[in-house]
Design a protein around this motif. Structure first.
Motif, PDB file in Angstrom:
ATOM      1  N   LEU A   1      -6.333  -7.867 -11.687  1.00 18.54           N
ATOM      2  CA  LEU A   1      -5.338  -7.806 -10.614  1.00 18.54           C
ATOM      3  C   LEU A   1      -3.926  -8.031 -11.137  1.00 18.54           C
ATOM      4  CD1 LEU A   1      -7.128  -9.602  -7.671  1.00 18.54           C
ATOM      5  CD2 LEU A   1      -6.158  -7.310  -7.633  1.00 18.54           C
ATOM      6  N   SER A   2      -3.775  -8.966 -12.069  1.00 18.65           N
ATOM      7  CA  SER A   2      -2.430  -9.231 -12.608  1.00 18.65           C
ATOM      8  C   SER A   2      -1.870  -8.004 -13.327  1.00 18.65           C
ATOM      9  CB  SER A   2      -2.447 -10.441 -13.546  1.00 18.65           C
ATOM     10  OG  SER A   2      -3.384 -10.237 -14.593  1.00 18.65           O
ATOM     11  N   ASP A   3      -2.714  -7.245 -14.001  1.00 17.34           N
ATOM     12  CA  ASP A   3      -2.256  -6.021 -14.667  1.00 17.34           C
ATOM     13  C   ASP A   3      -1.949  -4.923 -13.654  1.00 17.34           C
ATOM     14  OD1 ASP A   3      -2.364  -7.018 -17.318  1.00 17.34           O
ATOM     15  OD2 ASP A   3      -4.531  -6.680 -17.363  1.00 17.34           O
ATOM     16  N   PHE A   4      -2.767  -4.833 -12.592  1.00 16.14           N
ATOM     17  CA  PHE A   4      -2.467  -3.858 -11.557  1.00 16.14           C
ATOM     18  C   PHE A   4      -1.137  -4.205 -10.881  1.00 16.14           C
ATOM     19  CE2 PHE A   4      -2.423  -1.958  -7.386  1.00 16.14           C
ATOM     20  CZ  PHE A   4      -2.728  -0.638  -7.695  1.00 16.14           C
ATOM     21  N   ALA A   5      -0.867  -5.490 -10.701  1.00 15.63           N
ATOM     22  CA  ALA A   5       0.409  -5.908 -10.099  1.00 15.63           C
ATOM     23  C   ALA A   5       1.588  -5.404 -10.932  1.00 15.63           C
ATOM     24  CB  ALA A   5       0.451  -7.420  -9.952  1.00 15.63           C
ATOM     25  N   VAL A   6       1.430  -5.360 -12.233  1.00 15.40           N
ATOM     26  CA  VAL A   6       2.502  -4.829 -13.087  1.00 15.40           C
ATOM     27  C   VAL A   6       2.739  -3.356 -12.802  1.00 15.40           C
ATOM     28  CG1 VAL A   6       3.228  -4.419 -15.486  1.00 15.40           C
ATOM     29  CG2 VAL A   6       2.139  -6.583 -14.870  1.00 15.40           C
ATOM     30  N   THR A   7       1.698  -2.609 -12.438  1.00 15.90           N
ATOM     31  CA  THR A   7       1.904  -1.200 -12.073  1.00 15.90           C
ATOM     32  C   THR A   7       2.768  -1.106 -10.820  1.00 15.90           C
ATOM     33  OG1 THR A   7      -0.051  -0.852 -10.629  1.00 15.90           O
ATOM     34  CG2 THR A   7      -0.366  -0.584 -13.029  1.00 15.90           C
ATOM     35  N   ARG A   8       2.631  -2.075  -9.922  1.00 11.85           N
ATOM     36  CA  ARG A   8       3.454  -2.086  -8.705  1.00 11.85           C
ATOM     37  C   ARG A   8       4.899  -2.491  -9.034  1.00 11.85           C
ATOM     38  NH1 ARG A   8       1.332   1.571  -6.858  1.00 11.85           N
ATOM     39  NH2 ARG A   8       0.526   1.574  -8.944  1.00 11.85           N
TER      40      ARG A   8
ATOM     41  N   SER B   1       0.073  -2.567   0.294  1.00  9.09           N
ATOM     42  CA  SER B   1      -1.228  -2.498   0.953  1.00  9.09           C
ATOM     43  C   SER B   1      -2.366  -2.248  -0.032  1.00  9.09           C
ATOM     44  CB  SER B   1      -1.229  -1.390   2.012  1.00  9.09           C
ATOM     45  OG  SER B   1      -0.335  -1.730   3.039  1.00  9.09           O
ATOM     46  N   THR B   2      -2.099  -1.412  -1.021  1.00  5.52           N
ATOM     47  CA  THR B   2      -3.127  -1.142  -2.041  1.00  5.52           C
ATOM     48  C   THR B   2      -3.484  -2.418  -2.783  1.00  5.52           C
ATOM     49  OG1 THR B   2      -2.391   1.140  -2.306  1.00  5.52           O
ATOM     50  CG2 THR B   2      -3.668   0.198  -4.120  1.00  5.52           C
ATOM     51  N   LEU B   3      -2.479  -3.194  -3.155  1.00  6.49           N
ATOM     52  CA  LEU B   3      -2.740  -4.456  -3.845  1.00  6.49           C
ATOM     53  C   LEU B   3      -3.507  -5.411  -2.933  1.00  6.49           C
ATOM     54  CD1 LEU B   3      -2.466  -6.043  -6.438  1.00  6.49           C
ATOM     55  CD2 LEU B   3      -0.150  -6.671  -5.760  1.00  6.49           C
ATOM     56  N   ALA B   4      -3.153  -5.449  -1.645  1.00  6.84           N
ATOM     57  CA  ALA B   4      -3.892  -6.287  -0.690  1.00  6.84           C
ATOM     58  C   ALA B   4      -5.351  -5.853  -0.607  1.00  6.84           C
ATOM     59  CB  ALA B   4      -3.236  -6.213   0.690  1.00  6.84           C
ATOM     60  N   ASP B   5      -5.583  -4.544  -0.570  1.00  6.74           N
ATOM     61  CA  ASP B   5      -6.962  -4.028  -0.513  1.00  6.74           C
ATOM     62  C   ASP B   5      -7.735  -4.395  -1.772  1.00  6.74           C
ATOM     63  OD1 ASP B   5      -6.388  -2.914   1.949  1.00  6.74           O
ATOM     64  OD2 ASP B   5      -6.151  -0.875   1.174  1.00  6.74           O
TER      65      ASP B   5
ATOM     66  N   VAL C   1     -10.917  -5.803 -10.688  1.00  6.38           N
ATOM     67  CA  VAL C   1     -11.170  -4.983  -9.502  1.00  6.38           C
ATOM     68  C   VAL C   1     -11.229  -3.512  -9.902  1.00  6.38           C
ATOM     69  CG1 VAL C   1     -10.127  -6.625  -7.886  1.00  6.38           C
ATOM     70  CG2 VAL C   1      -8.710  -4.873  -8.973  1.00  6.38           C
ATOM     71  N   ARG C   2     -11.701  -2.689  -8.973  1.00  2.24           N
ATOM     72  CA  ARG C   2     -11.835  -1.250  -9.222  1.00  2.24           C
ATOM     73  C   ARG C   2     -10.645  -0.521  -8.621  1.00  2.24           C
ATOM     74  NH1 ARG C   2     -15.655   0.829 -11.445  1.00  2.24           N
ATOM     75  NH2 ARG C   2     -17.097  -0.849 -10.974  1.00  2.24           N
ATOM     76  N   SER C   3      -9.789   0.063  -9.466  1.00  8.90           N
ATOM     77  CA  SER C   3      -8.645   0.864  -9.028  1.00  8.90           C
ATOM     78  C   SER C   3      -9.002   2.346  -9.133  1.00  8.90           C
ATOM     79  CB  SER C   3      -7.418   0.565  -9.895  1.00  8.90           C
ATOM     80  OG  SER C   3      -7.558   1.183 -11.170  1.00  8.90           O
ATOM     81  N   ILE C   4      -8.095   3.214  -8.725  1.00  9.87           N
ATOM     82  CA  ILE C   4      -8.364   4.654  -8.820  1.00  9.87           C
ATOM     83  C   ILE C   4      -8.456   5.130 -10.266  1.00  9.87           C
ATOM     84  CG2 ILE C   4      -7.343   5.198  -6.582  1.00  9.87           C
ATOM     85  CD1 ILE C   4      -4.855   6.209  -8.134  1.00  9.87           C
ATOM     86  N   ALA C   5      -7.927   4.346 -11.199  1.00  8.32           N
ATOM     87  CA  ALA C   5      -7.948   4.742 -12.607  1.00  8.32           C
ATOM     88  C   ALA C   5      -9.067   4.074 -13.401  1.00  8.32           C
ATOM     89  CB  ALA C   5      -6.603   4.416 -13.257  1.00  8.32           C
ATOM     90  N   GLY C   6      -9.712   3.080 -12.808  1.00 10.00           N
ATOM     91  CA  GLY C   6     -10.755   2.329 -13.498  1.00 10.00           C
ATOM     92  C   GLY C   6     -10.614   0.848 -13.182  1.00 10.00           C
ATOM     93  N   THR C   7     -11.507   0.040 -13.721  1.00  2.04           N
ATOM     94  CA  THR C   7     -11.421  -1.394 -13.450  1.00  2.04           C
ATOM     95  C   THR C   7     -10.268  -1.997 -14.243  1.00  2.04           C
ATOM     96  OG1 THR C   7     -13.062  -1.900 -15.166  1.00  2.04           O
ATOM     97  CG2 THR C   7     -13.880  -1.616 -12.897  1.00  2.04           C
ATOM     98  N   ILE C   8      -9.622  -3.005 -13.617  1.00  2.00           N
ATOM     99  CA  ILE C   8      -8.407  -3.598 -14.172  1.00  2.00           C
ATOM    100  C   ILE C   8      -8.245  -5.004 -13.592  1.00  2.00           C
ATOM    101  CG2 ILE C   8      -6.969  -2.592 -12.343  1.00  2.00           C
ATOM    102  CD1 ILE C   8      -4.740  -2.209 -14.464  1.00  2.00           C
TER     103      ILE C   8
END
Length: 192
Positions: free
Chosen positions: A126-133, A40-44, A117-124
């Motif tokens: 999406l492909s890099d945020f997906a790696v966190t998932r 859901s976070t990634l969708a948001d 995009v803006r995550s809780i840790a800073g802008t990143i």
């Protein structure tokens, strides 16, 4: 990885949902909630307005490094969010997040992965945020597998990607020296 969570959840005996997960005082249900919340976070993040600047966080390791200073307080916040997410959703809803919503998220990610995009840790990106998932799904699938016999383990690709992120959280030369017995420096854990 999300498909493995989906399959394990569909096969989950009712009594296992309230069993301990082996991760602190989290139940299996709360562990599911934590990882499904990532879908859901990634969708948001995919749905939010784009940032036009270069990302503040260069990759998944930078995301986790930015959150590390929160320490036990951050871990407590994550645990509380998992408890709330679990309390507000039925078991079937937690499981189905890894199927229907996950498919839509992955399709959107393939088109928008380069967006910042803006995550809780800073802008990143999406492909890099997906790696966190991927890291979260991998580490916690290992947690799940320790208490749920039918849960399939992580894929080799997910394990390797997770190792890459975790090793990037430690200075490379120090890691190599410690891993080869040339230093008594404590390397692990790099993420708790």
């Amino acid at each position: 990885m999300w498909n493995r969570w989906h399959i394990a959840g569909r096969r989950m005996p009712a009594e296992m949902w309230t069993a301990g997960s082996g991760l602190g005082d989290w139940t299996v249900r709360e562990l599911y909630a934590h990882v499904s919340r990532g879908v859901s976070t990634l969708a948001d993040l995919i749905a939010q307005p784009l940032c036009t600047d270069e990302p503040e966080l260069s990759d998944a390791a930078a995301y986790f490094a930015a959150l590390r200073p929160l320490g036990k307080q951050g871990a407590a916040q994550v645990a509380q969010a998992a408890r709330i997410w679990a309390a507000e959703r039925a078991d079937e809803v937690l499981v189905e997040a890894f199927h229907g919503q996950a498919g839509r998220v992955l399709a959107a990610l393939s088109v928008n992965g380069n967006n910042v995009v803006r995550s809780i840790a800073g802008t990143i990106r999406l492909s890099d945020f997906a790696v966190t998932r991927i890291l979260e799904a991998t580490v916690h699938l290992l947690d799940l597998g320790a208490v749920v016999a039918h849960a399939a383990g992580p894929t080799p690709d997910a394990l390797h990607r997770t190792v890459d992120v975790l090793t990037d959280l430690f200075p490379p030369a120090d890691f190599v020296l410690a891993a080869t017995g040339r230093s008594s420096s404590v390397v692990l854990p790099v993420l708790t």
